[in-house]
Design a protein around this motif. Structure first.
Motif, PDB file in Angstrom:
ATOM      1  N   ARG A 151       7.341   3.693   2.819  1.00 51.92           N
ATOM      2  CA  ARG A 151       5.903   3.745   3.075  1.00 51.92           C
ATOM      3  C   ARG A 151       5.378   5.174   2.909  1.00 51.92           C
ATOM      4  O   ARG A 151       4.334   5.405   2.294  1.00 51.92           O
ATOM      5  CB  ARG A 151       5.634   3.246   4.498  1.00 51.92           C
ATOM      6  N   GLU A 160       4.992   6.029  -0.660  1.00 54.90           N
ATOM      7  CA  GLU A 160       3.789   5.408  -1.237  1.00 54.90           C
ATOM      8  C   GLU A 160       2.520   6.188  -0.879  1.00 54.90           C
ATOM      9  O   GLU A 160       1.606   6.300  -1.675  1.00 54.90           O
ATOM     10  CB  GLU A 160       3.624   3.972  -0.702  1.00 54.90           C
ATOM     11  N   TRP A 161       2.491   6.676   0.357  1.00 52.21           N
ATOM     12  CA  TRP A 161       1.254   7.276   0.875  1.00 52.21           C
ATOM     13  C   TRP A 161       1.213   8.788   0.738  1.00 52.21           C
ATOM     14  O   TRP A 161       0.251   9.424   1.173  1.00 52.21           O
ATOM     15  CB  TRP A 161       1.058   6.889   2.345  1.00 52.21           C
ATOM     16  N   SER A 208       0.835  -0.117   0.527  1.00 54.05           N
ATOM     17  CA  SER A 208       0.662   0.850  -0.548  1.00 54.05           C
ATOM     18  C   SER A 208      -0.842   1.066  -0.721  1.00 54.05           C
ATOM     19  O   SER A 208      -1.627   0.120  -0.603  1.00 54.05           O
ATOM     20  CB  SER A 208       1.293   0.277  -1.818  1.00 54.05           C
ATOM     21  N   PRO A 209      -1.265   2.313  -0.974  1.00 58.85           N
ATOM     22  CA  PRO A 209      -2.709   2.571  -1.045  1.00 58.85           C
ATOM     23  C   PRO A 209      -3.351   1.849  -2.230  1.00 58.85           C
ATOM     24  O   PRO A 209      -2.742   1.707  -3.288  1.00 58.85           O
ATOM     25  CB  PRO A 209      -2.795   4.087  -1.214  1.00 58.85           C
ATOM     26  N   ARG A 253      -4.334   7.865   5.313  1.00 58.43           N
ATOM     27  CA  ARG A 253      -4.362   6.436   5.702  1.00 58.43           C
ATOM     28  C   ARG A 253      -5.534   6.165   6.570  1.00 58.43           C
ATOM     29  O   ARG A 253      -5.729   6.822   7.562  1.00 58.43           O
ATOM     30  CB  ARG A 253      -3.100   6.063   6.447  1.00 58.43           C
ATOM     31  N   LYS A 278      -1.961  10.790   0.224  1.00 58.78           N
ATOM     32  CA  LYS A 278      -3.133   9.939   0.501  1.00 58.78           C
ATOM     33  C   LYS A 278      -3.385   9.913   2.009  1.00 58.78           C
ATOM     34  O   LYS A 278      -2.438   9.916   2.780  1.00 58.78           O
ATOM     35  CB  LYS A 278      -2.868   8.498   0.042  1.00 58.78           C
ATOM     36  N   GLU A 314      -5.364  -1.000   1.542  1.00 56.83           N
ATOM     37  CA  GLU A 314      -3.921  -1.045   1.299  1.00 56.83           C
ATOM     38  C   GLU A 314      -3.532  -2.428   0.827  1.00 56.83           C
ATOM     39  O   GLU A 314      -4.211  -3.421   1.122  1.00 56.83           O
ATOM     40  CB  GLU A 314      -3.122  -0.614   2.526  1.00 56.83           C
TER      41      GLU A 314
END
Length: 544
Positions: A535, A538-539, A469-470, A544, A542, A476
């Motif tokens: 995942r 969560e991202w 998770s960011p 990565r 954002k 992360e």
């Protein structure tokens, strides 16, 4: 207790040689051989209404010849693709054998497919025939107009407009059929395998390699013999059914126990294990995780002698509970849709709970680095199978019509499974995660499975999925999605308690800095947790 099929792992591994015939057909060379004894049991089938059907190898031999004649009359030729979407009906096994006899390529799918999934499969595989039941036929009818290659629709169940009635057609067909003398490298089975990204790929297996490769699965890992009754809990739609409901047991002449039901019930599973003379059991970790929540002291399994788990690593905690209740150790097995069993906790080796076991006879499995060098013990790397100078039996032929994707899974002399693991000093393999599931937090590499296993040891947790998770500071962090056991409520105190619990059991840096309580986890059709979905959630938004 009678002797296991493998008594000395090192000796068996050292002496093992693959059979490589030029021509091979599983229906003719295996099923028809067992059928020479007309009384030999091949299947005990039960449903939720208490109906029981017993079928011999002779029954399957004859029914599959009739079905092969029906398919031929429908215009199915050698090399044509037949898509089969059926629940655990006896006809699923007949049709599998019929396609093998005819040299047609069977593409099994799960009954959970949507109309859109079915259209993608029929189009991509250029299927000429689709066979399904009344629940799924409407999905096919919705899209079949856009699938010009499909010339035959066959229904197993109530008659339907525009469909051939399978049971009626087979009842009226001749059982005189000469099995096609299929070459070893002819295509036989086509699986659609979902990756973590993109559309499913078509994994092709051949007539000899896959059935013969599953001798290792059935003989050494499932430990089957002709007098066994083997129950695999898997759905017919994924490769595990070929492993443990078809090639594995029938190679060994064992009978298959089938429970036809629309949903998995741990209670019903325990009742059936108690009622029928089942000797060996295969289930996914999800099945076992649900089973051990029941009161196991209420049940006795007089005939059960061996249990295995596959699909993802099995949590040590679950193995312990089952062992206390039954005296039996659930033996892990590792492989994928593209392979047969690559590693296993074979009955004769000392089990190490949470490990994938040791390489299967016939396979040189190693942990390698980016350059294809074998890594020393306790060093994480890519799980790979040596394919040069000699390619082992049991590996898939290719990703059909996708040479780039096929080329991408080879590195030098190695086939890459796409999994990460390490090997300990004694040759046991320990799964870390999919190459793309690994979490990098503050410079540490964290495999989600270890954190999930630690969480499962807490009585409040039924199931969990761990993803990255960011995080502003660390880049992360570990986040856990947790399904609570009955009687537990989400609270900040419980979050703290679970975090402390993980710190105690694993290295402190692995604990989940974020915990979210959920009703259920997203899963693939075959019951594996879809961490990729969590995942991505969560991202979202954002980089990565």
């Amino acid at each position: 207790m009678s002797q296991h099929n493998m008594v000395d792992y090192d000796k068996t591994y050292a002496e093992f040689k693959w059979e490589k015939p030029g021509y091979f057909n599983f229906a003719r060379d295996v099923i028809d051989k067992w059928a020479q004894d007309p009384c030999k049991l091949a299947m005990l089938w039960v449903d939720d209404e208490g109906n029981e059907v017993r079928k011999t190898f002779f029954d399957f031999s004859r029914a599959s010849k009739r079905a092969a004649n029906v398919l031929r009359e429908q215009g199915v030729k050698q090399g044509d693709v037949v898509v089969v979407i059926l629940p655990r009906l006896i006809e699923w096994w007949e049709i599998n054998l019929a396609c093998l006899r005819l040299g047609a390529v069977i593409s099994p799918g799960t009954t959970q497919l949507t109309a859109k999934d079915i259209k993608y499969r029929l189009e991509t595989a250029e299927a000429v025939c689709v066979i399904t039941d009344n629940d799924n036929a409407p999905k096919v009818d919705e899209v079949v107009g856009e699938c010009p290659t499909v010339k035959s629709r066959i229904i197993v169940g109530e008659p339907r407009q525009g469909w051939l009635d399978y049971r009626e057609a087979v009842a009226g067909a001749s059982d005189d059929f000469t099995t096609v003398n299929t070459r070893s490298d002819d295509n036989a089975i086509l699986y659609f395998t979902s990756g973590t990204t993109g559309y499913p790929k078509m994994t092709v297996h051949t007539h000899a390699s896959y059935p013969i490769g599953h001798i290792v699965t059935g003989k050494y890992w499932l430990d089957l013999r002709p007098d066994d009754l083997h129950w695999n809990l898997s759905d017919t739609g994924w490769a595990k059914a070929a492993w443990s409901s078809f090639y594995g047991p029938w190679n060994m002449g064992a009978a298959i126990f089938v429970h036809h039901t629309s949903r998995f019930s741990p209670k019903k599973t325990l009742e059936l294990l108690q009622k029928y003379p089942i000797t060996t059991l295969c289930g996914a970790p999800t099945n076992y995780r649900m089973i051990v929540l029941e009161d196991l002291s209420q049940y006795k399994f007089p005939t059960l002698r061996h249990c295995v788990g596959a699909g993802e690593p099995l949590n040590p905690e679950v193995i312990e509970i089952w062992k206390e209740a039954t005296g039996l150790i659930i033996r892990d097995g590792y492989g994928q849709t593209e392979t047969v069993l690559l590693c296993g906790s074979f009955p004769c080796i000392e089990p190490r709970f949470g490990s994938m076991g040791k390489p299967s006879p016939g396979f040189d499995v190693q942990v390698i680095d980016e350059e294809g060098n074998i890594l020393p013990p306790n060093t994480e790397g890519d799980v790979a199978v040596r394919v040069k100078p000699e390619r082992p039996v049991g590996l898939f032929k290719e990703y059909w019509r996708n040479p780039e994707k096929t080329a991408s899974v080879y590195r030098g002399d190695w086939y890459l499974t796409g999994d990460r693991a390490y090997r300990d000093e004694d040759g046991y393999f320990w799964f870390v995660g999919r190459a793309d599931d690994v979490i990098l937090a503050a410079g540490y590499r964290i495999g989600p499975f270890e954190v999930e296993s630690a969480l499962l040891e807490h009585p409040a947790v039924v199931e969990s999925a761990v993803v990255s998770s960011p995080d502003e500071i660390r880049g992360e962090v570990v986040k856990a999605f947790v399904v609570l056991a009955p009687g537990y409520q989400p609270s900040d105190d419980l979050v703290k308690e679970l975090q402390e619990h993980v710190k105690k059991i694993t290295a402190p840096y692995k604990y989940p800095r974020k915990v979210e309580f959920v009703e259920s986890l997203p899963k693939t059709i075959s019951g594996k947790i879809r961490r990729v979905e969590l995942r991505e959630r969560e991202w979202a938004g954002k980089r990565r």
